[in-house]
Design a protein around this motif. Structure first.
Motif, PDB file in Angstrom:
ATOM      1  N   GLU A  34       0.844  -1.192   0.000  1.00 33.08           N
ATOM      2  CA  GLU A  34       0.000   0.000   0.000  1.00 33.08           C
ATOM      3  C   GLU A  34       0.884   1.248   0.000  1.00 33.08           C
ATOM      4  O   GLU A  34       1.960   1.258   0.600  1.00 33.08           O
ATOM      5  N   ILE A  35       0.421   2.259  -0.708  1.00 38.13           N
ATOM      6  CA  ILE A  35       1.167   3.509  -0.847  1.00 38.13           C
ATOM      7  C   ILE A  35       0.295   4.656  -0.350  1.00 38.13           C
ATOM      8  O   ILE A  35      -0.881   4.757  -0.737  1.00 38.13           O
ATOM      9  N   ARG A  36       0.869   5.474   0.488  1.00 39.13           N
ATOM     10  CA  ARG A  36       0.178   6.684   0.935  1.00 39.13           C
ATOM     11  C   ARG A  36       0.549   7.827   0.010  1.00 39.13           C
ATOM     12  O   ARG A  36       1.733   8.124  -0.186  1.00 39.13           O
ATOM     13  N   CYS A  37      -0.459   8.442  -0.597  1.00 40.68           N
ATOM     14  CA  CYS A  37      -0.257   9.601  -1.468  1.00 40.68           C
ATOM     15  C   CYS A  37      -1.033  10.778  -0.883  1.00 40.68           C
ATOM     16  O   CYS A  37      -2.187  10.601  -0.450  1.00 40.68           O
ATOM     17  N   GLY A  38      -0.443  11.929  -0.869  1.00 40.60           N
ATOM     18  CA  GLY A  38      -1.151  13.084  -0.332  1.00 40.60           C
ATOM     19  C   GLY A  38      -0.588  14.386  -0.859  1.00 40.60           C
ATOM     20  O   GLY A  38       0.504  14.425  -1.435  1.00 40.60           O
ATOM     21  N   TYR A  39      -1.340  15.435  -0.668  1.00 40.78           N
ATOM     22  CA  TYR A  39      -0.885  16.747  -1.106  1.00 40.78           C
ATOM     23  C   TYR A  39      -1.621  17.831  -0.336  1.00 40.78           C
ATOM     24  O   TYR A  39      -2.718  17.619   0.193  1.00 40.78           O
ATOM     25  N   ARG A  40      -0.994  18.986  -0.254  1.00 41.04           N
ATOM     26  CA  ARG A  40      -1.633  20.219   0.186  1.00 41.04           C
ATOM     27  C   ARG A  40      -1.105  21.320  -0.721  1.00 41.04           C
ATOM     28  O   ARG A  40       0.091  21.630  -0.708  1.00 41.04           O
ATOM     29  N   ILE A  41      -2.002  21.861  -1.498  1.00 41.26           N
ATOM     30  CA  ILE A  41      -1.661  22.917  -2.440  1.00 41.26           C
ATOM     31  C   ILE A  41      -2.563  24.106  -2.147  1.00 41.26           C
ATOM     32  O   ILE A  41      -3.789  23.951  -2.060  1.00 41.26           O
ATOM     33  N   GLU A  42      -1.976  25.264  -1.976  1.00 43.32           N
ATOM     34  CA  GLU A  42      -2.749  26.468  -1.689  1.00 43.32           C
ATOM     35  C   GLU A  42      -2.503  27.499  -2.784  1.00 43.32           C
ATOM     36  O   GLU A  42      -1.350  27.765  -3.144  1.00 43.32           O
ATOM     37  N   VAL A  43      -3.591  28.052  -3.305  1.00 40.01           N
ATOM     38  CA  VAL A  43      -3.487  29.141  -4.280  1.00 40.01           C
ATOM     39  C   VAL A  43      -4.265  30.338  -3.749  1.00 40.01           C
ATOM     40  O   VAL A  43      -5.309  30.189  -3.111  1.00 40.01           O
ATOM     41  N   VAL A  44      -3.739  31.502  -4.008  1.00 39.87           N
ATOM     42  CA  VAL A  44      -4.372  32.745  -3.568  1.00 39.87           C
ATOM     43  C   VAL A  44      -4.895  33.495  -4.789  1.00 39.87           C
ATOM     44  O   VAL A  44      -4.157  33.689  -5.767  1.00 39.87           O
ATOM     45  N   CYS A  45      -6.156  33.883  -4.750  1.00 40.93           N
ATOM     46  CA  CYS A  45      -6.777  34.676  -5.806  1.00 40.93           C
ATOM     47  C   CYS A  45      -7.474  35.873  -5.158  1.00 40.93           C
ATOM     48  O   CYS A  45      -7.974  35.766  -4.033  1.00 40.93           O
ATOM     49  N   HIS A  46      -7.531  36.964  -5.878  1.00 39.30           N
ATOM     50  CA  HIS A  46      -8.151  38.164  -5.330  1.00 39.30           C
ATOM     51  C   HIS A  46      -9.582  38.365  -5.803  1.00 39.30           C
ATOM     52  O   HIS A  46     -10.263  39.296  -5.352  1.00 39.30           O
ATOM     53  N   GLN A  47     -10.035  37.491  -6.693  1.00 44.00           N
ATOM     54  CA  GLN A  47     -11.409  37.555  -7.175  1.00 44.00           C
ATOM     55  C   GLN A  47     -11.856  36.131  -7.510  1.00 44.00           C
ATOM     56  O   GLN A  47     -11.008  35.230  -7.621  1.00 44.00           O
ATOM     57  N   PRO A  48     -13.150  35.869  -7.639  1.00 40.56           N
ATOM     58  CA  PRO A  48     -13.596  34.525  -7.998  1.00 40.56           C
ATOM     59  C   PRO A  48     -12.923  34.075  -9.292  1.00 40.56           C
ATOM     60  O   PRO A  48     -12.968  34.775 -10.297  1.00 40.56           O
ATOM     61  N   THR A  49     -12.274  32.919  -9.225  1.00 44.40           N
ATOM     62  CA  THR A  49     -11.460  32.460 -10.348  1.00 44.40           C
ATOM     63  C   THR A  49     -11.788  31.014 -10.694  1.00 44.40           C
ATOM     64  O   THR A  49     -11.506  30.107  -9.898  1.00 44.40           O
ATOM     65  N   PRO A  50     -12.385  30.754 -11.855  1.00 42.16           N
ATOM     66  CA  PRO A  50     -12.660  29.375 -12.267  1.00 42.16           C
ATOM     67  C   PRO A  50     -11.362  28.573 -12.390  1.00 42.16           C
ATOM     68  O   PRO A  50     -10.315  29.112 -12.773  1.00 42.16           O
ATOM     69  N   ALA A  51     -11.451  27.287 -12.072  1.00 42.32           N
ATOM     70  CA  ALA A  51     -10.260  26.443 -12.109  1.00 42.32           C
ATOM     71  C   ALA A  51     -10.637  25.012 -12.454  1.00 42.32           C
ATOM     72  O   ALA A  51     -11.787  24.593 -12.294  1.00 42.32           O
ATOM     73  N   ILE A  52      -9.635  24.276 -12.931  1.00 39.26           N
ATOM     74  CA  ILE A  52      -9.745  22.839 -13.188  1.00 39.26           C
ATOM     75  C   ILE A  52      -8.611  22.157 -12.437  1.00 39.26           C
ATOM     76  O   ILE A  52      -7.459  22.598 -12.498  1.00 39.26           O
ATOM     77  N   LEU A  53      -8.937  21.075 -11.743  1.00 43.09           N
ATOM     78  CA  LEU A  53      -7.943  20.322 -10.992  1.00 43.09           C
ATOM     79  C   LEU A  53      -7.767  18.934 -11.591  1.00 43.09           C
ATOM     80  O   LEU A  53      -8.746  18.263 -11.912  1.00 43.09           O
ATOM     81  N   LEU A  54      -6.513  18.498 -11.774  1.00 50.63           N
ATOM     82  CA  LEU A  54      -6.177  17.116 -12.103  1.00 50.63           C
ATOM     83  C   LEU A  54      -5.162  16.670 -11.061  1.00 50.63           C
ATOM     84  O   LEU A  54      -3.947  16.729 -11.280  1.00 50.63           O
ATOM     85  N   LEU A  55      -5.662  16.244  -9.924  1.00 48.41           N
ATOM     86  CA  LEU A  55      -4.808  15.988  -8.772  1.00 48.41           C
ATOM     87  C   LEU A  55      -4.894  14.559  -8.236  1.00 48.41           C
ATOM     88  O   LEU A  55      -3.991  14.124  -7.522  1.00 48.41           O
ATOM     89  N   ASP A  56      -5.954  13.869  -8.563  1.00 54.97           N
ATOM     90  CA  ASP A  56      -6.210  12.575  -7.922  1.00 54.97           C
ATOM     91  C   ASP A  56      -6.047  11.423  -8.902  1.00 54.97           C
ATOM     92  O   ASP A  56      -6.049  11.619 -10.118  1.00 54.97           O
ATOM     93  N   PRO A  57      -5.887  10.194  -8.392  1.00 54.58           N
ATOM     94  CA  PRO A  57      -5.564   9.065  -9.264  1.00 54.58           C
ATOM     95  C   PRO A  57      -6.507   8.907 -10.448  1.00 54.58           C
ATOM     96  O   PRO A  57      -7.704   9.164 -10.361  1.00 54.58           O
ATOM     97  N   HIS A  58      -5.934   8.470 -11.540  1.00 49.54           N
ATOM     98  CA  HIS A  58      -6.658   8.208 -12.777  1.00 49.54           C
ATOM     99  C   HIS A  58      -7.757   7.159 -12.526  1.00 49.54           C
ATOM    100  O   HIS A  58      -7.573   6.264 -11.691  1.00 49.54           O
ATOM    101  N   PRO A  59      -8.885   7.252 -13.235  1.00 53.16           N
ATOM    102  CA  PRO A  59      -9.965   6.268 -13.022  1.00 53.16           C
ATOM    103  C   PRO A  59      -9.510   4.817 -13.173  1.00 53.16           C
ATOM    104  O   PRO A  59     -10.121   3.914 -12.563  1.00 53.16           O
ATOM    105  N   SER A  60      -8.456   4.573 -13.947  1.00 52.72           N
ATOM    106  CA  SER A  60      -7.966   3.201 -14.092  1.00 52.72           C
ATOM    107  C   SER A  60      -7.430   2.629 -12.782  1.00 52.72           C
ATOM    108  O   SER A  60      -7.268   1.406 -12.656  1.00 52.72           O
TER     109      SER A  60
END
Length: 275
Positions: free
Chosen positions: A2-28
């Motif tokens: 078993e492998i432990r995978c983790g992350y903490r990523i913080e981004v700062v925006c000054h106004q509402p900002t649309p985003a797309i995340l590709l951070l988690d394991p592939h559906p496969s």
């Protein structure tokens, strides 16, 4: 294992900002996830949950859409993924597939893309690798060349560097190794696609500056996709795929439609000790 995978990523925006995340394991890898398949997104301003909508992109990757609130957001996850513990598969007899016989869905991985200039590098690639018999060994020779050509230096990372620039500058990070190897494979009429995901120092001496998140590539040989890694240039244990695409432009970890400041970036990938 078993492998432990983790992350903490913080981004700062000054106004509402649309985003797309590709951070988690592939559906496969869904069948291998023991806990924590999808991470949390919380507001940095008030710690409230930020709504996300999941979808699959054109490459089959798991993506999440959201709007980062003013003040920014934290993306976090701490998951356990089951893995075979077996190193990358190899088939030294795997042959190249004649371009006219390739499946139609593979053809896009033969073409130039944003970071992989097939047209610019084609003549050089044939000079370097045309003498090798087609097949597995030719791809390995490309990996050997890229591994020797580029010096890894995280301080020299640049998100606009292309494969041709990496070849000329001879410095870069894992995405540069991968872009150059992908481009050279495509020059030789070998379909190649860019991959990224979690890869810790499992089964190898610990790197004094571990990255835990890496880029590698897959080459299409003998009717199958095989994993290659020009950066490490050896079979590795415990790759947890997140996304595939033509190059890095298709699979950014975080893509925002507006300015943001990356405030924190922490990733961990480690084997869970047997109990």
């Amino acid at each position: 294992m078993e492998i432990r995978c983790g992350y903490r990523i913080e981004v700062v925006c000054h106004q509402p900002t649309p985003a797309i995340l590709l951070l988690d394991p592939h559906p496969s890898r869904d069948v291998d996830i023991v806990s924590g398949p999808n991470g949390a997104v919380t507001s940095l301003a008030d710690s409230g949950d930020v709504p996300c909508v999941e979808y699959a992109d054109g490459f089959g990757n798991r993506c999440r859409r959201l709007v980062v609130p003013p003040g920014g957001a934290a993306f976090t996850n701490d998951m356990i993924v089951r893995d075979s513990g077996v190193a990358d598969a190899a088939d030294y007899d795997a042959q190249e597939v004649f371009p006219g016989e390739l499946p139609s869905e593979v053809l896009e991985y033969m073409l130039s893309s944003r970071y992989c200039e097939v047209d610019e590098l084609s003549a050089t690639a044939w000079q370097l690798f045309g003498k090798y018999p087609p097949g597995w060994n030719r791809v390995q020779q490309i990996c050997n060349y890229v591994n020797a050509q580029i010096r890894f230096d995280y301080q020299c990372a640049r998100n606009t560097r292309t494969a041709a620039q990496a070849m000329n500058e001879r410095v870069g990070v894992c995405r540069d190794f991968t872009h150059l190897a992908v481009a050279l494979c495509r020059c030789m009429n070998i379909p190649a696609r860019y991959c990224n995901g979690f890869l810790g120092d499992i089964g190898v001496p610990r790197d004094p500056a571990p990255m835990d998140y890496n880029a590698w590539f897959e080459a299409y040989l003998g009717g199958k996709w095989f994993t290659f890694d020009a950066r490490h240039n050896m079979p590795r244990i415990g790759r947890v795929l997140v996304a595939r695409g033509r190059d890095a432009v298709d699979v950014p970890m975080v893509h925002t439609f507006g300015p943001h400041i990356l405030q924190k970036f922490e990733v961990i990938t480690e084997e869970v000790p047997a109990t």
